[in-house]
Design a protein around this motif. Structure first.
Motif, mmCIF file in Angstrom:
data_model
loop_
_atom_site.group_PDB
_atom_site.id
_atom_site.type_symbol
_atom_site.label_atom_id
_atom_site.label_comp_id
_atom_site.label_asym_id
_atom_site.label_seq_id
_atom_site.Cartn_x
_atom_site.Cartn_y
_atom_site.Cartn_z
ATOM 1 N N UNK A 1 0.832 -1.206 0.000
ATOM 2 C CA UNK A 1 0.000 0.000 0.000
ATOM 3 C C UNK A 1 0.868 1.259 0.000
ATOM 4 N N UNK A 2 1.944 1.236 0.776
ATOM 5 C CA UNK A 2 2.853 2.387 0.810
ATOM 6 C C UNK A 2 3.525 2.578 -0.541
ATOM 7 N N UNK A 3 3.829 1.478 -1.221
ATOM 8 C CA UNK A 3 4.461 1.556 -2.541
ATOM 9 C C UNK A 3 3.517 2.190 -3.557
ATOM 10 N N UNK A 4 2.233 1.864 -3.458
ATOM 11 C CA UNK A 4 1.240 2.475 -4.343
ATOM 12 C C UNK A 4 1.213 3.983 -4.127
ATOM 13 N N UNK A 5 1.176 4.381 -2.855
ATOM 14 C CA UNK A 5 1.162 5.814 -2.541
ATOM 15 C C UNK A 5 2.441 6.497 -3.023
ATOM 16 N N UNK A 6 3.581 5.809 -2.880
ATOM 17 C CA UNK A 6 4.871 6.373 -3.316
ATOM 18 C C UNK A 6 4.837 6.633 -4.822
ATOM 19 N N UNK A 7 4.339 5.673 -5.589
ATOM 20 C CA UNK A 7 4.247 5.830 -7.034
ATOM 21 C C UNK A 7 3.329 6.987 -7.414
ATOM 22 N N UNK A 8 2.229 7.122 -6.680
ATOM 23 C CA UNK A 8 1.282 8.178 -7.001
ATOM 24 C C UNK A 8 1.837 9.561 -6.667
ATOM 25 N N UNK A 9 2.603 9.656 -5.580
ATOM 26 C CA UNK A 9 3.193 10.960 -5.249
ATOM 27 C C UNK A 9 4.208 11.379 -6.301
ATOM 28 N N UNK B 1 -15.678 6.922 1.784
ATOM 29 C CA UNK B 1 -15.012 6.466 3.008
ATOM 30 C C UNK B 1 -14.025 7.528 3.505
ATOM 31 N N UNK B 2 -14.190 8.014 4.744
ATOM 32 C CA UNK B 2 -13.295 9.035 5.296
ATOM 33 C C UNK B 2 -11.824 8.635 5.259
ATOM 34 N N UNK B 3 -11.534 7.355 5.511
ATOM 35 C CA UNK B 3 -10.145 6.907 5.492
ATOM 36 C C UNK B 3 -9.563 7.001 4.085
ATOM 37 N N UNK B 4 -10.408 6.777 3.081
ATOM 38 C CA UNK B 4 -9.973 6.904 1.691
ATOM 39 C C UNK B 4 -9.661 8.365 1.368
ATOM 40 N N UNK B 5 -10.504 9.267 1.858
ATOM 41 C CA UNK B 5 -10.288 10.695 1.627
ATOM 42 C C UNK B 5 -8.992 11.160 2.298
ATOM 43 N N UNK B 6 -8.737 10.670 3.513
ATOM 44 C CA UNK B 6 -7.509 11.052 4.219
ATOM 45 C C UNK B 6 -6.275 10.552 3.486
ATOM 46 N N UNK C 1 -6.088 10.057 0.219
ATOM 47 C CA UNK C 1 -5.960 10.906 -0.962
ATOM 48 C C UNK C 1 -5.386 12.270 -0.583
ATOM 49 N N UNK C 2 -5.792 12.790 0.583
ATOM 50 C CA UNK C 2 -5.299 14.087 1.029
ATOM 51 C C UNK C 2 -3.788 14.033 1.292
ATOM 52 N N UNK C 3 -3.338 12.930 1.890
ATOM 53 C CA UNK C 3 -1.908 12.781 2.181
ATOM 54 C C UNK C 3 -1.098 12.738 0.886
ATOM 55 N N UNK C 4 -1.620 12.011 -0.103
ATOM 56 C CA UNK C 4 -0.928 11.913 -1.383
ATOM 57 C C UNK C 4 -0.914 13.269 -2.091
ATOM 58 N N UNK C 5 -2.072 13.949 -2.087
ATOM 59 C CA UNK C 5 -2.173 15.252 -2.738
ATOM 60 C C UNK C 5 -1.259 16.270 -2.072
ATOM 61 N N UNK C 6 -1.124 16.176 -0.754
ATOM 62 C CA UNK C 6 -0.273 17.107 -0.020
ATOM 63 C C UNK C 6 1.187 16.937 -0.409
ATOM 64 N N UNK C 7 1.641 15.687 -0.494
ATOM 65 C CA UNK C 7 3.027 15.424 -0.884
ATOM 66 C C UNK C 7 3.310 15.926 -2.293
ATOM 67 N N UNK C 8 2.368 15.712 -3.201
ATOM 68 C CA UNK C 8 2.556 16.156 -4.575
ATOM 69 C C UNK C 8 2.573 17.681 -4.662
ATOM 70 N N UNK C 9 1.676 18.319 -3.883
ATOM 71 C CA UNK C 9 1.598 19.784 -3.915
ATOM 72 C C UNK C 9 2.849 20.420 -3.325
ATOM 73 N N UNK C 10 3.406 19.808 -2.272
ATOM 74 C CA UNK C 10 4.607 20.355 -1.637
ATOM 75 C C UNK C 10 5.787 20.369 -2.594
ATOM 76 N N UNK C 11 5.808 19.375 -3.507
ATOM 77 C CA UNK C 11 6.909 19.286 -4.460
ATOM 78 C C UNK C 11 6.900 20.445 -5.466
#
Length: 315
Positions: A35-43, A206-211, A213-223
């Motif tokens: 799951x972390x690898x999926x998020x890493x790829x998306x960021x 699902x709130x956990x799904x939104x959170x 997505x928010x974490x991934x979007x935040x990492x991408x935006x910070x870049x």
């Protein structure tokens, strides 16, 4: 550090569509956590959102049945597609779907239900396993009902009447013309089968799904290197887009790719002669969320990337 195997690279590729070497690097960076690898790829912008509901990894059939203002959908799994084509298995799934119409929608209640020729559904399932010689299981079921209106069913990749790889139910509440409601329901069900919405409205996601997505979007935006207030607005915009694209009522109708589903429903009120409400839907895709067995493709991945294959258990 967890070992990166050909099998895990293969799974990550299937779930994200990312390149082989990118998957290998993502797993290495996340200590093998899928799951972390999926998020890493998306960021890194290397993978689209991975919807677990789209991961078909088991055989069997999804069955649907409708009677009046009530509809049911069930999923029955088998080990191979060969059994899914068996007449005995297909008749079992079809009958179970019809029996589900009378129940509460729980698997436990359905297994305990009486089989038409005697015994229970669970006993009939056990008998089928012995006769066919392959393990089978009643995995899940759901029931929808409206007070006044219609419940419409649709199956995709049909294997027979009411049987297929994807089963959809749509509940439309209305006092309007039933034929018009049936036509609308069929179109909406086909859209749901194709678009795979994750909830009826954005607020119901699902709130956990939104959170996540928010974490991934935040990492991408910070870049982007932009100020914090701009980053915050970028993240809010990404979440708003995610809600819009994954909630049924705000999705664009696949028939014209420009009209929101909520507007399609409103517009149908004229043909029906009364207001129409899309109350609920259910979408079952065969095998979603069940992990796939490792096949020979793992060896192909290993040969191409130089990754060591995992040893079989007990080797």
């Amino acid at each position: 550090m967890a070992e990166v195997t050909a099998a895990t690279v293969k799974e990550l590729r299937e779930r994200t569509g990312a390149g082989m070497m990118d998957c290998k690097k993502a797993l290495a960076e996340t200590n093998g956590d899928m799951e972390a690898a999926i998020d890493w790829l998306r960021t890194k912008g290397l993978a689209a959102a991975a919807k677990k509901a789209g991961r078909t990894a088991a055989e069997g059939l999804v069955g649907v049945a409708v009677a009046g203002n009530r509809g049911a959908v069930v999923e029955v799994n088998s080990e191979t597609d060969f059994v899914a084509k068996n007449d005995q298995f297909q008749e079992f799934v079809r009958t179970v779907a019809e029996l589900a119409l009378k129940g509460s929608g729980t698997v436990e209640g359905l297994l305990a239900a009486s089989w038409p020729s005697g015994g229970t559904v669970e006993e009939k399932l056990t008998s089928n396993i012995a006769t066919i010689g392959e393990n089978q299981s009643l995995r899940r079921s759901a029931v929808l009902q409206v007070q006044d209106g219609v419940v419409v069913s649709y199956v995709h990749n049909a294997a027979g009447a009411g049987l297929g790889k994807i089963g959809v139910l749509v509940a439309l509440e209305s006092t309007g013309d039933k034929a018009a409601l049936e036509s609308l329901g069929k179109q909406l069900a086909m859209h749901i089968a194709a678009a795979n919405p994750l909830a009826l409205t954005g607020e119901e996601l699902d709130p956990s799904m939104i959170e996540r997505e928010r974490a991934i979007a935040t990492e991408k935006a910070k870049e982007s290197g932009k100020p914090a207030d701009i980053v915050s607005k970028m993240v809010d915009g990404s979440i708003a887009k995610f809600r819009k694209e994954n909630a049924l009522l705000s999705q664009l109708f696949v028939m014209d790719n420009k009209t929101k589903i909520e507007d399609v429903v409103k517009g149908a009120s004229k043909d029906a002669g009364a207001p129409v409400s899309l109350n609920a839907y259910v979408r079952f895709q065969l095998g979603e969320g069940i992990e796939k067995k490792v096949d020979d493709f793992a060896a192909e991945v290993a040969a191409a990337s130089g990754i060591k294959q995992a040893e079989p258990a007990g080797a």
